[in-house]
Write a protein that holds these residues in place. Structure first.
Motif, short mmCIF file in Angstrom:
data_model
loop_
_atom_site.label_atom_id
_atom_site.label_comp_id
_atom_site.label_asym_id
_atom_site.label_seq_id
_atom_site.Cartn_x
_atom_site.Cartn_y
_atom_site.Cartn_z
N ASP A 164 11.43 1.43 -23.75
CA ASP A 164 11.80 0.05 -22.91
C ASP A 164 11.68 -1.29 -23.72
O ASP A 164 12.26 -2.40 -23.50
CB ASP A 164 10.82 -0.05 -21.85
CG ASP A 164 10.93 0.88 -20.54
OD1 ASP A 164 12.01 1.71 -20.62
OD2 ASP A 164 10.06 1.12 -19.86
N THR A 165 11.13 -1.12 -24.86
CA THR A 165 10.68 -2.30 -25.71
C THR A 165 11.83 -2.73 -26.77
O THR A 165 12.22 -3.50 -26.88
CB THR A 165 9.37 -2.20 -26.41
OG1 THR A 165 8.30 -1.94 -25.47
CG2 THR A 165 9.07 -3.34 -27.40
N PHE A 166 12.36 -1.45 -27.58
CA PHE A 166 13.21 -1.80 -28.36
C PHE A 166 14.81 -1.34 -28.07
O PHE A 166 15.09 -0.04 -27.48
CB PHE A 166 13.09 -0.76 -29.68
CG PHE A 166 11.66 -1.23 -30.17
CD1 PHE A 166 11.73 -2.34 -31.06
CD2 PHE A 166 10.46 -0.57 -30.00
CE1 PHE A 166 10.41 -2.78 -31.74
CE2 PHE A 166 9.13 -1.12 -30.49
CZ PHE A 166 9.47 -2.10 -31.38
N GLU A 167 15.86 -2.20 -28.01
CA GLU A 167 17.08 -1.65 -27.36
C GLU A 167 17.62 -1.00 -28.44
O GLU A 167 17.47 -1.05 -29.53
CB GLU A 167 17.89 -3.29 -27.39
CG GLU A 167 17.41 -4.19 -26.37
CD GLU A 167 18.29 -5.22 -25.88
OE1 GLU A 167 19.34 -5.33 -26.71
OE2 GLU A 167 17.90 -6.14 -25.54
N GLY A 168 18.70 -0.18 -27.92
CA GLY A 168 19.49 0.91 -28.44
C GLY A 168 18.58 2.11 -29.12
O GLY A 168 19.19 2.95 -29.87
N ASP A 194 1.89 -4.76 -16.66
CA ASP A 194 2.93 -4.18 -17.60
C ASP A 194 2.14 -3.67 -18.92
O ASP A 194 0.88 -3.78 -18.90
CB ASP A 194 3.72 -5.69 -18.02
CG ASP A 194 2.85 -6.84 -18.48
OD1 ASP A 194 1.68 -6.34 -19.04
OD2 ASP A 194 3.25 -7.78 -18.28
N TYR A 195 3.11 -3.42 -19.93
CA TYR A 195 2.50 -2.66 -20.91
C TYR A 195 1.61 -3.62 -21.73
O TYR A 195 0.44 -3.31 -22.24
CB TYR A 195 3.61 -2.36 -22.07
CG TYR A 195 4.87 -1.12 -21.44
CD1 TYR A 195 4.24 -0.03 -20.95
CD2 TYR A 195 5.92 -1.66 -21.45
CE1 TYR A 195 5.08 0.85 -20.32
CE2 TYR A 195 6.91 -0.55 -21.12
CZ TYR A 195 6.44 0.64 -20.46
OH TYR A 195 7.24 1.50 -19.84
N SER A 196 1.79 -4.83 -21.88
CA SER A 196 1.01 -5.78 -22.75
C SER A 196 -0.60 -5.78 -22.19
O SER A 196 -1.50 -5.66 -22.85
CB SER A 196 1.62 -7.16 -22.86
OG SER A 196 0.66 -7.95 -23.66
N ASN A 197 -0.28 -6.04 -20.59
CA ASN A 197 -1.88 -6.11 -20.08
C ASN A 197 -2.52 -4.71 -20.25
O ASN A 197 -3.77 -4.66 -20.20
CB ASN A 197 -1.55 -6.69 -18.78
CG ASN A 197 -1.33 -8.05 -18.78
OD1 ASN A 197 -2.13 -8.93 -19.33
ND2 ASN A 197 -0.51 -8.59 -17.77
N PHE A 198 -1.97 -3.58 -20.01
CA PHE A 198 -2.32 -2.23 -20.35
C PHE A 198 -3.08 -2.31 -21.32
O PHE A 198 -4.18 -1.95 -21.51
CB PHE A 198 -1.26 -1.36 -19.97
CG PHE A 198 -1.53 0.01 -20.44
CD1 PHE A 198 -2.54 0.91 -19.55
CD2 PHE A 198 -1.20 0.64 -21.56
CE1 PHE A 198 -2.67 2.16 -19.96
CE2 PHE A 198 -1.48 1.86 -21.91
CZ PHE A 198 -2.32 2.62 -21.09
N PHE A 199 -2.63 -2.57 -22.53
CA PHE A 199 -3.13 -2.47 -23.94
C PHE A 199 -4.45 -3.42 -23.90
O PHE A 199 -5.44 -3.19 -24.41
CB PHE A 199 -2.18 -2.48 -25.12
CG PHE A 199 -1.09 -1.68 -25.43
CD1 PHE A 199 -1.46 -0.31 -25.29
CD2 PHE A 199 0.27 -1.91 -25.17
CE1 PHE A 199 -0.52 0.76 -25.27
CE2 PHE A 199 1.04 -0.93 -25.55
CZ PHE A 199 0.40 0.32 -25.55
N LEU A 200 -4.12 -4.64 -23.33
CA LEU A 200 -5.34 -5.40 -23.43
C LEU A 200 -6.52 -4.91 -22.55
O LEU A 200 -7.58 -5.18 -22.92
CB LEU A 200 -4.85 -6.95 -22.61
CG LEU A 200 -4.23 -7.86 -23.59
CD1 LEU A 200 -3.53 -9.00 -22.83
CD2 LEU A 200 -4.89 -8.14 -24.79
#
Length: 492
Positions: free
Chosen positions: A325-329, A448-454
């Motif tokens: 989901d983070t890196f396109e392609g 979201d992913y960022s808050n999950f890691f936080l």
């Protein structure tokens, strides 16, 4: 790596303790191979049974549901009957469960066997007691780290080999034969382990709890503390039931959901009664000063494993999707390969964490590694699609080093708390790792992913502070021999 009895000679199979370490980590390796064997073959299983995404999610939840209570039960059995018998029994039973899953002809059968295979995840607990019996305090951290790290690699080994094995067997049932082959291997190794393994070195005593059914505590305050620490495990199980209810993946009816919640409440009441039965005499008449220990040691190790192994369970589950989901392609295959580095680090990280604990101090090592874990997840929370992928992968693997080294540091301490209850302490600590996985994955479903890691980073920072209150194992722990005499075991 010198110790009081020479170098730690990893390949010296003539040394009975080294031979015991090797045959035991491989037994653990097989339990994780079987436990996670479905994951790399899930595409084949989905196609064979035409499963929906909800049904797949239900299988993944069922895979961990039984592990929390199983680790508690297995810990009790190990302390009572010894790791040789219990590990052999678990390997043989799990082989039949594995072959049952491989031969399932309906989704209901798949779900049942996947639920029962959660029992296999308790195998880790058994070897902690076995390795703790064979290695002196100066080596036990490194030995437990090798046991945990190399055994844990079973899941990664399955991911690397089982899809290829399924293709080699070929046909629509190739995945079934691949799964069944792990069951056959596990069955025969269960017999081999029983023939080769011994619970203790020659001339040593295998200390057993005075009563079975719960940990022995040595004060009223610790008794209430112990009961309090049991509650999160039941709440995690209740949460898993919720995820399977009509409000989750809808595998259970509402009536079944209520029934299971009632059963969990009754089990908690029963366990509380058992804990009281085990500790009644201690609480009424007191415990000799020589045999006392502090339950806070167990509680702090529980919390440390909650954030270390708990976060690993959660992150390994979501990391491929995070990269996708983070890196396109990025293809699904590439995302999976990039994410596999997190689990691959176990081979080195856990032994390193145990070695640090042996050489630099138990409490200091645990605090530093959990602080490193917190910093690592803080960095992961900042990853965006603008990062170079190789830097994101490097950050992920750096974080995983602290996660898994922290796990090694936790179980470097577990055998040094109270020898006769090492299995139960390992079981409760291991169960808390699964509780952490449930809690963190539940959090991921809301943020979201960022808050999950936080969230992980913040909880790790708090737990690192709590670890300050851990007492450094020092001096000796006392165990009573069958003839009533007392043996002192060095833990420094």
């Amino acid at each position: 790596m010198k110790t009081d009895d020479g170098h730690f000679q990893f390949f010296s199979l003539r040394d009975p303790k080294i031979k015991t370490l090797h045959i035991t980590w491989f037994a653990f390796f097989l339990t994780f191979l079987v436990w996670f064997s479905h994951a790399p073959l899930i595409v084949f299983i989905k196609e064979a049974f035409e499963l929906s995404s909800q049904q797949i999610k239900a299988l993944l939840i069922l895979n961990v549901a039984l592990t929390i209570p199983a680790r508690i039960v297995i810990g009790i059995l190990v302390d009572r009957f010894g790791p040789r018998h219990i590990f052999s029994m678990l390997l043989i039973i799990s082989s039949f469960l594995c072959m049952g899953f491989a031969s399932a002809s309906s989704y209901e059968a798949l779900a049942l066997f996947r639920f029962l295979l959660g029992f296999v995840g308790a195998g880790f607990v058994i070897g902690i007691r076995m390795v703790g019996e064979w290695f002196p305090a100066k080596q036990v951290g490194l030995a437990e780290g090798i046991y945990g790290g190399w055994g844990n690699f079973g899941s990664a080994a399955g991911a690397m080999t089982l899809p290829t094995l399924a293709l080699l067997f070929g046909g629509d049932d190739g995945w079934r034969y691949a799964l069944a082959s792990t069951g056959v291997l596990t069955f025969f190794y269960g017999i081999v382990y029983f023939r080769i393994a011994r619970n203790t070195p020659k001339g040593s005593t295998y200390f057993k709890p005075k009563k079975s059914g719960g940990l022995e505590v040595t004060s009223k305050r610790d008794f209430h503390f112990y009961l309090l620490m049991n509650i999160p495990m039941y709440l995690a199980l209740a949460l898993l039931v919720y995820k399977l209810s009509p409000l989750g993946v809808a595998l259970l009816s509402q009536q079944t959901t209520y029934l299971l919640w009632t059963v969990l409440a009754l089990l908690f009441a029963f366990q509380t009664q058992q804990i009281w039965r085990v500790n009644r005499d201690n609480l009424r008449h007191g415990v000799p000063e020589l045999e006392k220990y502090k339950f806070k040691q167990v509680a702090i190790l529980n919390l440390a494993y909650f954030v270390t192994f708990g976060s690993e369970l959660a992150v390994v589950s979501m990391l491929p999707l995070f990269f996708l989901d983070t890196f396109e392609g990025l293809s699904a295959v590439s995302a999976g390969l990039l994410a596999s580095g997190f689990a691959f680090m176990n081979l080195v990280s856990r032994p390193t964490g145990g070695y640090f604990s042996d050489k630099l101090g138990r409490r200091r090592s645990l605090m530093v590694l959990i602080c490193g874990l917190a910093a690592g997840y803080l960095v992961l929370s900042q990853i965006t699609g603008t990062w170079w992928i190789w830097i994101a992968v490097l950050a992920t693997m750096s974080c995983s080093f602290f996660v898994q080294a922290g796990e090694g540091a936790v179980f470097a301490i577990v055998p040094l708390v109270k020898r006769r209850m090492t299995g139960q302490i390992a079981g409760m600590t291991g169960a808390y790792g699964n509780v952490g996985g449930v809690v963190y994955l539940t959090a991921l479903s809301y943020v979201d992913y960022s808050n999950f890691f936080l969230i992980i980073a913040g909880s790790a920072a708090v737990i690192a502070g709590i670890c300050w209150f851990l007492d450094e194992p020092a001096g000796t722990i006392a165990e009573t021999l069958p003839d009533g005499s007392v043996q002192l075991i060095n833990v420094e």
